[in-house]
Scaffold this active site. Structure first.
Site, PDB file in Angstrom:
ATOM      1  N   GLU A 201      35.403  38.058  45.780  1.00 15.16           N
ATOM      2  CA  GLU A 201      35.182  39.200  45.518  1.00 15.16           C
ATOM      3  C   GLU A 201      33.756  39.592  44.820  1.00 15.16           C
ATOM      4  O   GLU A 201      33.736  39.396  44.089  1.00 15.16           O
ATOM      5  CB  GLU A 201      35.912  40.026  46.107  1.00 15.16           C
ATOM      6  CG  GLU A 201      36.579  40.594  47.444  1.00 15.16           C
ATOM      7  CD  GLU A 201      37.590  41.290  47.279  1.00 15.16           C
ATOM      8  OE1 GLU A 201      38.295  41.688  48.500  1.00 15.16           O
ATOM      9  OE2 GLU A 201      37.814  42.099  46.364  1.00 15.16           O
ATOM     10  N   CYS A 202      32.474  39.778  45.617  1.00 13.96           N
ATOM     11  CA  CYS A 202      31.290  40.720  45.283  1.00 13.96           C
ATOM     12  C   CYS A 202      31.087  39.552  43.312  1.00 13.96           C
ATOM     13  O   CYS A 202      30.680  38.646  43.776  1.00 13.96           O
ATOM     14  CB  CYS A 202      31.313  41.847  44.721  1.00 13.96           C
ATOM     15  SG  CYS A 202      30.210  42.753  43.666  1.00 13.96           S
ATOM     16  N   GLY A 203      31.958  40.086  42.862  1.00 15.00           N
ATOM     17  CA  GLY A 203      30.998  39.652  41.335  1.00 15.00           C
ATOM     18  C   GLY A 203      32.341  37.841  41.187  1.00 15.00           C
ATOM     19  O   GLY A 203      31.850  37.119  40.956  1.00 15.00           O
TER      20      GLY A 203
ATOM     21  N   THR B 116      33.025  37.234  49.467  1.00 20.79           N
ATOM     22  CA  THR B 116      32.207  38.148  50.540  1.00 20.79           C
ATOM     23  C   THR B 116      31.273  39.024  48.746  1.00 20.79           C
ATOM     24  O   THR B 116      32.290  39.019  48.037  1.00 20.79           O
ATOM     25  CB  THR B 116      32.500  38.783  51.162  1.00 20.79           C
ATOM     26  OG1 THR B 116      34.195  39.280  50.161  1.00 20.79           O
ATOM     27  CG2 THR B 116      34.181  38.201  52.121  1.00 20.79           C
TER      28      THR B 116
END
Length: 436
Positions: A327-329, A427
């Site tokens: 997720e993200c990072g 994501t």
């Protein structure tokens, strides 16, 4: 019907008024008085709950009326079982939300307060005004009369004369003053581009929180605040089920943004969470059914992540036969490369083709609704998810198959679709809940 512990919502007219300082000081002061204090956060925030936990000694959980259905909200509220009092912190201004209704509402702190029956304590920055602050308080009190209103804490008061004038205005407006905080320049928590630094990174968090508690105790009527707490009737609820039985989860300074209600729900359902540190070049447990890299600050540690060859090799081995999600990072760390703010390119795990850069920052912020094109985290293709995106990276390439059709809170498409390649998914949004 039973009721939950009485509670209060600490909110404000806007961001930057000092409500986090008030929140942490109040949590600690009440805990010092022998109360079991349950903290909550209204809205999609990854950082504040860790500060709440440090202050109260109990895990803090997020409420989100846009992303969460009533059953999940009830499950989050159930985490207050055994507490004597609930203190929740709002986000942005009390009535701030989005334009399009979500699962339960528009995402405002006022909605959370109304749903839970928690009276609002409004923290008002009175710097640069005196009696006029009462007009602000009166407007917030009357904007939605159904929202219970406990009173105000006046922050950054310059002098006794300033306090007298501000109190005069509140008396005239019929607004109860629960405390007046003198102006002090040493009360701000350290910040970086996503807001506050992480609680684990604060140079002396315990001393800071103890100082806030003393400051609140000296300037706020704690008895009046306790007496103002109230709660509505309890509603049945449940937390999310785990996506796998054995979950290897990256946990260190680079990967720390997880929504507590997810992990708590997974554990409560019997899943085993196996933490590992990519920064320490630790491999995820070979027996894990799923490897999950949450968000955080990989851009601050890109050199160490690039040099963590044991971790990267184990990640690649796992992805040959079992799922990996970021997720993200965490998504950035699964990509081909990450370019830091100085323009240095760092090789990441290479499980996806994503390349991101912080050399030229681009702000991405807001709720996300997604329809999956492929399975992810135990959800089948076609599942509809709700989450939140908050980062400053620029996407240079995102060449893999799109994981989902993603839109903002109003349903407008956004280009950050996430990626899927084999058993690997990623994501930019942080998952909050499945849509009903």
């Amino acid at each position: 019907m039973t009721t939950r512990p009485p509670g209060l919502m600490i909110s404000a007219p806007s961001s930057g008024t000092g409500k986090t300082t008030v929140m942490l000081g109040l949590l600690r002061a009440l805990a010092e008085d022998g109360l079991k204090v349950q903290p909550f956060k209204s809205g999609p925030d990854y950082i504040d709950p860790a500060f709440h936990r440090a202050a109260a000694g109990r895990p803090s959980f997020n409420f989100d009326t846009w992303a969460m259905n009533p059953t999940l909200i009830g499950g989050v509220a159930d985490q207050s079982t055994g507490a004597d009092i609930v203190i929740a912190e709002g986000s942005m201004g009390l009535f701030d939300g989005v334009a399009t209704r979500g699962e339960t509402g528009f995402g405002s702190s006022a909605e959370t307060a109304l749903k839970m029956g928690w009276p609002v304590v409004l923290v008002i920055d009175v710097g640069g005004q005196a009696q006029s602050a009462a007009a602000t308080a009166l407007g917030f009190k009357s904007y939605n009369p159904d929202v219970p209103f406990a009173g105000v804490i006046l922050n950054r008061c310059a002098s006794p004369r300033h306090e007298r004038l501000a109190r005069l205005g509140m008396d005239h407006a019929g607004v109860k003053v629960l405390g007046v905080l003198p102006r002090r320049g040493d009360l701000a928590l350290p910040e970086r581009h996503l807001g506050l630094i992480q609680a684990s990174e604060h140079p002396d968090l315990e001393a800071a929180i103890a100082g806030y508690a003393t400051f609140l105790r000296d300037n706020v009527d704690l008895d009046a605040i306790r007496d103002a707490a109230a709660s509505g009737p309890a509603q049945s609820g449940a937390l999310p089920k785990p996506p796998a039985q054995r979950i290897a989860m990256a946990q260190d300074a680079a990967f720390s943004f997880t929504y507590p209600h997810l992990v708590e729900g997974w554990r409560a359902a019997g899943a085993v969470i196996m933490p590992f540190s990519p920064l320490a070049d630790e491999a995820p447990d070979a027996d894990a059914d799923l490897v999950w890299l949450p968000g955080g600050y990989p851009e601050l540690h890109a050199g160490k992540l690039a040099a963590a060859t044991r971790y990267q090799a184990a990640l690649r081995d796992h992805a040959l036969s079992k799922p990996v999600h970021g997720e993200c990072g965490g998504y950035m760390a699964l990509g081909e490369a990450l370019i830091d703010k100085d323009g240095t390119r760092h090789q990441m795990a290479g499980l996806l083709g994503l390349v991101t850069s912080y050399e030229k920052r681009k702000f991405h912020l807001g709720y996300r609704q997604a329809t999956l094109n492929a399975p992810m985290l135990g959800f089948e293709a076609g599942a509809k998810l709700r989450g939140h995106e908050f980062h400053y990276s620029t996407i240079l390439q995102e060449p893999d198959a799109p994981l989902a059709q993603v839109g903002d809170a109003d349903g407008n498409p956004v280009p950050e679709t996430g990626s899927v390649k084999g058993n690997v998914t990623g994501t930019f949004f942080h998952l909050i809940a499945e849509a009903s």
